[in-house]
Scaffold this motif. Structure first.
Motif, PDB file in Angstrom:
ATOM      1  N   VAL A  99       0.840  -1.202   0.000  1.00  0.00           N
ATOM      2  CA  VAL A  99       0.000   0.000   0.000  1.00  0.00           C
ATOM      3  C   VAL A  99       0.871   1.246   0.000  1.00  0.00           C
ATOM      4  CG1 VAL A  99      -1.739   1.293   1.278  1.00  0.00           C
ATOM      5  CG2 VAL A  99      -1.870  -1.204   1.172  1.00  0.00           C
ATOM      6  N   ASP A 100       1.951   1.231   0.771  1.00  0.00           N
ATOM      7  CA  ASP A 100       2.813   2.410   0.855  1.00  0.00           C
ATOM      8  C   ASP A 100       3.474   2.726  -0.488  1.00  0.00           C
ATOM      9  OD1 ASP A 100       2.181   2.622   3.493  1.00  0.00           O
ATOM     10  OD2 ASP A 100       3.983   1.601   4.220  1.00  0.00           O
ATOM     11  N   ILE A 101       3.909   1.665  -1.182  1.00  0.00           N
ATOM     12  CA  ILE A 101       4.564   1.882  -2.501  1.00  0.00           C
ATOM     13  C   ILE A 101       3.545   2.398  -3.509  1.00  0.00           C
ATOM     14  CG2 ILE A 101       5.698   0.732  -4.440  1.00  0.00           C
ATOM     15  CD1 ILE A 101       7.042  -1.116  -2.433  1.00  0.00           C
ATOM     16  N   ARG A 102       2.344   1.801  -3.495  1.00  0.00           N
ATOM     17  CA  ARG A 102       1.313   2.252  -4.437  1.00  0.00           C
ATOM     18  C   ARG A 102       0.968   3.705  -4.184  1.00  0.00           C
ATOM     19  NH1 ARG A 102      -1.409  -2.743  -3.390  1.00  0.00           N
ATOM     20  NH2 ARG A 102      -3.064  -1.602  -2.291  1.00  0.00           N
ATOM     21  N   GLN A 103       0.923   4.095  -2.919  1.00  0.00           N
ATOM     22  CA  GLN A 103       0.609   5.480  -2.591  1.00  0.00           C
ATOM     23  C   GLN A 103       1.716   6.414  -3.061  1.00  0.00           C
ATOM     24  OE1 GLN A 103      -2.282   6.472  -1.342  1.00  0.00           O
ATOM     25  NE2 GLN A 103      -1.632   8.638  -1.448  1.00  0.00           N
ATOM     26  N   ALA A 104       2.965   5.950  -2.943  1.00  0.00           N
ATOM     27  CA  ALA A 104       4.095   6.778  -3.368  1.00  0.00           C
ATOM     28  C   ALA A 104       4.171   6.915  -4.884  1.00  0.00           C
ATOM     29  CB  ALA A 104       5.389   6.182  -2.826  1.00  0.00           C
ATOM     30  N   LEU A 105       3.713   5.852  -5.595  1.00  0.00           N
ATOM     31  CA  LEU A 105       3.802   5.835  -7.063  1.00  0.00           C
ATOM     32  C   LEU A 105       2.501   6.254  -7.747  1.00  0.00           C
ATOM     33  CD1 LEU A 105       5.745   2.497  -7.642  1.00  0.00           C
ATOM     34  CD2 LEU A 105       6.658   4.827  -7.719  1.00  0.00           C
ATOM     35  N   LYS A 106       1.515   6.630  -6.964  1.00  0.00           N
ATOM     36  CA  LYS A 106       0.197   6.917  -7.528  1.00  0.00           C
ATOM     37  C   LYS A 106       0.238   8.035  -8.569  1.00  0.00           C
ATOM     38  CE  LYS A 106      -4.569   7.867  -6.167  1.00  0.00           C
ATOM     39  NZ  LYS A 106      -5.504   8.105  -5.011  1.00  0.00           N
ATOM     40  N   GLN A 107       0.864   9.163  -8.236  1.00  0.00           N
ATOM     41  CA  GLN A 107       0.940  10.302  -9.172  1.00  0.00           C
ATOM     42  C   GLN A 107       1.788   9.943 -10.388  1.00  0.00           C
ATOM     43  OE1 GLN A 107      -0.827  13.037  -9.096  1.00  0.00           O
ATOM     44  NE2 GLN A 107       0.129  13.816 -10.992  1.00  0.00           N
ATOM     45  N   GLU A 108       2.872   9.230 -10.133  1.00  0.00           N
ATOM     46  CA  GLU A 108       3.756   8.809 -11.234  1.00  0.00           C
ATOM     47  C   GLU A 108       3.026   7.886 -12.192  1.00  0.00           C
ATOM     48  OE1 GLU A 108       7.543   5.863 -11.775  1.00  0.00           O
ATOM     49  OE2 GLU A 108       7.566   7.185 -10.019  1.00  0.00           O
ATOM     50  N   GLN A 109       2.212   6.973 -11.602  1.00  0.00           N
ATOM     51  CA  GLN A 109       1.472   6.028 -12.445  1.00  0.00           C
ATOM     52  C   GLN A 109       0.443   6.757 -13.301  1.00  0.00           C
ATOM     53  OE1 GLN A 109       2.308   3.140 -12.937  1.00  0.00           O
ATOM     54  NE2 GLN A 109       0.596   1.764 -13.425  1.00  0.00           N
ATOM     55  N   LYS A 110      -0.197   7.769 -12.708  1.00  0.00           N
ATOM     56  CA  LYS A 110      -1.181   8.544 -13.453  1.00  0.00           C
ATOM     57  C   LYS A 110      -0.530   9.277 -14.619  1.00  0.00           C
ATOM     58  CE  LYS A 110      -4.508  12.311 -12.963  1.00  0.00           C
ATOM     59  NZ  LYS A 110      -5.076  13.340 -12.050  1.00  0.00           N
ATOM     60  N   GLU A 111       0.640   9.873 -14.369  1.00  0.00           N
ATOM     61  CA  GLU A 111       1.351  10.586 -15.419  1.00  0.00           C
ATOM     62  C   GLU A 111       1.849   9.631 -16.509  1.00  0.00           C
ATOM     63  OE1 GLU A 111       4.395  12.665 -13.339  1.00  0.00           O
ATOM     64  OE2 GLU A 111       3.037  14.194 -12.525  1.00  0.00           O
ATOM     65  N   TRP A 112       2.217   8.420 -16.067  1.00  0.00           N
ATOM     66  CA  TRP A 112       2.664   7.428 -17.049  1.00  0.00           C
ATOM     67  C   TRP A 112       1.534   7.043 -17.991  1.00  0.00           C
ATOM     68  CZ3 TRP A 112       0.913   2.471 -17.975  1.00  0.00           C
ATOM     69  CH2 TRP A 112       1.643   1.740 -18.932  1.00  0.00           C
ATOM     70  N   PHE A 113       0.330   6.839 -17.444  1.00  0.00           N
ATOM     71  CA  PHE A 113      -0.836   6.523 -18.293  1.00  0.00           C
ATOM     72  C   PHE A 113      -1.045   7.597 -19.369  1.00  0.00           C
ATOM     73  CE2 PHE A 113      -2.729   3.872 -14.690  1.00  0.00           C
ATOM     74  CZ  PHE A 113      -2.543   2.675 -15.361  1.00  0.00           C
ATOM     75  N   GLU A 114      -0.985   8.847 -18.958  1.00  0.00           N
ATOM     76  CA  GLU A 114      -1.209   9.951 -19.897  1.00  0.00           C
ATOM     77  C   GLU A 114      -0.110   9.993 -20.964  1.00  0.00           C
ATOM     78  OE1 GLU A 114      -1.400  13.414 -17.487  1.00  0.00           O
ATOM     79  OE2 GLU A 114      -3.413  12.984 -16.699  1.00  0.00           O
ATOM     80  N   LYS A 115       1.136   9.804 -20.516  1.00  0.00           N
ATOM     81  CA  LYS A 115       2.262   9.837 -21.441  1.00  0.00           C
ATOM     82  C   LYS A 115       2.176   8.686 -22.443  1.00  0.00           C
ATOM     83  CE  LYS A 115       7.310   9.754 -21.595  1.00  0.00           C
ATOM     84  NZ  LYS A 115       8.563   9.595 -20.809  1.00  0.00           N
ATOM     85  N   ARG A 116       1.833   7.500 -21.918  1.00  0.00           N
ATOM     86  CA  ARG A 116       1.711   6.334 -22.811  1.00  0.00           C
ATOM     87  C   ARG A 116       0.691   6.588 -23.910  1.00  0.00           C
ATOM     88  NH1 ARG A 116      -1.220   1.195 -20.435  1.00  0.00           N
ATOM     89  NH2 ARG A 116      -2.859   2.786 -20.524  1.00  0.00           N
ATOM     90  N   ASP A 117      -0.468   7.121 -23.557  1.00  0.00           N
ATOM     91  CA  ASP A 117      -1.531   7.336 -24.542  1.00  0.00           C
ATOM     92  C   ASP A 117      -1.121   8.360 -25.597  1.00  0.00           C
ATOM     93  OD1 ASP A 117      -3.076   5.493 -23.279  1.00  0.00           O
ATOM     94  OD2 ASP A 117      -4.295   6.948 -22.170  1.00  0.00           O
TER      95      ASP A 117
END
Length: 336
Positions: A259-277
């Motif tokens: 949970v802690d890692i997911r919380q730390a990477l949450k914003q990064e993951q969101k930005e990655w989705f946008e960049k990928r698309d």
């Protein structure tokens, strides 16, 4: 004395009669020369019609030799030439005071009676020759062609007509020479008509060959297009399955994190989705012809047969391919 007087009377009468015949013959000869020195002289008209026929024969022969690519019906040509009739009408003497002139300028109307069927055959041949002609004017007829550009040639009711100019020139020995222009629009038009008529069969044969070849090419193109579509559909199905699998793997990997890692990477993951698309949308728009041969997938090597819809399909497939590659990269990053 009586006998002597009678003899004198007879001699005088004979001289008088002989003198009458002399002056009569001289007058007839003068009238004959005067009549010949005329734009309307029947002899001149006959000679002119002969010259017109000879000039036409030379011209149509030259035109046919220059267009030797198309075979001419020689029997039909002979029949046409034997049945053409050249008439010179509406004659007008342009030169004033023609009696004392050394040159007569004449104008007339040249009317050529065409053999039955020539006008229609030439019209059909012109249309046949102009089929699928990129340089030809749309819907132009033979009559349009002959009368185009202010030309004074007119075609109707199996007749071709137009102006004719000719000259009579006196020579040094009381003779004269008949001369007409070497170029005449009516003869040009006649030669063009006859050339079309005698080459009609050759035009039709060529067009049939072209149509048959087009049918074969269309059949082969349709065959290759169907193959291109089949190859594309197979590859699209593979990409769709792979895309769904990679999305599932990424989700599993994400859920496997604490949970802690997911919380730390949450914003990064969101930005990655946008960049990928965004990146995949850009990459998918690359034209297939910009790819090197080794970069192309198997189905893309059939791109010459694609329709507009197939190109859109390829773009969607390239998006999916990019989506899969970047998803795999992201999953490996998360695992590491």
């Amino acid at each position: 004395m009586k006998n002597k007087a009678a003899a004198v009377l007879l001699i005088s009468s004979g001289m008088l009669l002989s003198g009458c015949d002399y002056f009569k013959n001289k007058k007839d000869k003068t009238e004959e020369v005067a009549t010949a020195w005329s734009c309307t002289s029947p002899e001149n008209i006959t000679s002119l019609q002969k010259q017109l026929n000879e000039q036409y024969v030379k011209q149509v022969d030259r035109d046919l030799r220059e267009s030797h690519y198309y075979e001419a019906d020689q029997q039909l040509l002979r029949t046409i030439n034997q049945n053409l009739k050249f008439n010179v009408t509406e004659i007008r003497t342009v030169t004033t005071e023609a009696k004392d002139a050394t040159k007569l300028s004449c104008e007339a109307q040249l009317v050529i009676n065409l053999p039955k069927g020539l006008q229609q055959r030439a019209t059909n041949a012109f249309a046949e020759h102009n089929k699928d002609c990129e340089e030809c004017e749309d819907n132009q007829t033979l009559q349009d062609y002959l009368e185009a550009g202010g030309a004074s040639v007119h075609m109707s009711e199996n007749k071709l007509s137009g102006p004719l100019k000719y000259e009579l020139t006196k020579t040094d020995k009381d003779g004269y020479r008949l001369h007409m222009d070497s170029q005449n629009e009516v003869l040009n038009g006649l030669s063009f008509m006859v050339m079309k008529a005698v080459q009609f069969a050759s035009y039709a044969k060529e067009n049939k060959t072209i149509r048959d070849s087009e049918k074969e090419n269309d059949a082969e193109h349709n065959k290759q297009q169907a193959l291109a579509q089949a190859a594309m559909n197979i590859r699209q199905k593979e990409l769709s399955v792979e895309k769904a699998s990679q999305v599932e793997f990424l989700n599993e990997t994400w859920e496997s994190l604490s949970v802690d890692i997911r919380q730390a990477l949450k914003q990064e993951q969101k930005e990655w989705f946008e960049k990928r698309d965004v990146e995949c949308k850009v990459i998918s728009q690359r034209d297939v012809y910009d790819l090197r041969d080794h970069e192309k997938e198997t189905y893309q090597k059939q791109a010459d047969y694609w329709t507009a819809d197939m190109r859109k399909q390829n773009q969607a497939m390239q998006y999916d391919k990019c989506f899969i590659e970047k998803t795999i990269e992201r999953r490996e990053e998360l695992l590491n």
